[in-house]
Design a protein around this motif. Structure first.
Motif, short mmCIF file in Angstrom:
data_model
loop_
_atom_site.label_atom_id
_atom_site.label_comp_id
_atom_site.label_asym_id
_atom_site.label_seq_id
_atom_site.Cartn_x
_atom_site.Cartn_y
_atom_site.Cartn_z
N ASP A 96 29.89 37.31 34.60
CA ASP A 96 30.87 37.96 35.47
C ASP A 96 30.18 38.40 36.76
OD1 ASP A 96 33.21 39.09 36.32
OD2 ASP A 96 33.08 40.83 35.02
N ASN B 18 30.30 40.88 39.68
CA ASN B 18 30.92 42.10 40.19
C ASN B 18 30.69 42.26 41.68
OD1 ASN B 18 31.89 43.00 37.66
ND2 ASN B 18 29.85 43.69 37.12
N TYR C 92 30.48 40.20 44.54
CA TYR C 92 30.69 38.87 45.11
C TYR C 92 30.10 38.76 46.52
CZ TYR C 92 34.66 41.35 47.11
OH TYR C 92 35.45 42.25 47.76
N TYR D 64 42.38 37.89 39.84
CA TYR D 64 41.36 36.85 39.73
C TYR D 64 39.98 37.49 39.75
CZ TYR D 64 44.91 33.35 40.65
OH TYR D 64 46.01 32.55 40.56
N ARG D 65 38.99 36.78 39.19
CA ARG D 65 37.60 37.25 39.20
C ARG D 65 36.68 36.07 39.40
NH1 ARG D 65 36.09 42.59 36.61
NH2 ARG D 65 34.30 41.89 37.73
N TRP D 66 35.53 36.34 40.02
CA TRP D 66 34.50 35.33 40.17
C TRP D 66 33.61 35.33 38.94
CZ3 TRP D 66 34.55 31.58 43.52
CH2 TRP D 66 35.18 31.75 44.75
N VAL E 23 42.44 36.02 35.62
CA VAL E 23 41.99 36.89 34.54
C VAL E 23 42.77 36.65 33.25
CG1 VAL E 23 41.77 39.30 33.80
CG2 VAL E 23 41.17 38.65 36.13
#
Length: 70
Positions: free
Chosen positions: A28, A30, A32, A44-46, A58
């Motif tokens: 994950d 956090n 970016y 959304y998450r990177w 997500v």
């Protein structure tokens, strides 16, 4: 002996749904900005898989964007 698992990614493309087994190998992201990634939209998450960055939904796990090998 330590064996490093790598993620096989020949199927990574926009719209692909990442399953839970594959997602366990992702890291994950956090911070970016550290990787010069744009801010993720809401929901959304990177994630980082080896040297590639994936923008995932997500709840859905669908790949929205891929940045290869930075």
């Amino acid at each position: 002996m330590i064996v490093k698992k790598t993620v096989v990614r020949p199927h990574w493309k926009k719209g692909y749904r990442v399953n839970a087994r594959e997602r366990r190998h992702f890291h994950d992201i956090n911070d970016y900005r550290r990787y010069r990634l744009p801010p993720p939209p809401r929901g959304y998450r990177w994630f980082r898989a080896d040297n590639d960055f994936l923008l995932l939904g997500v709840t859905s796990g669908v790949i929205s964007s891929i940045i290869v090998g930075r």
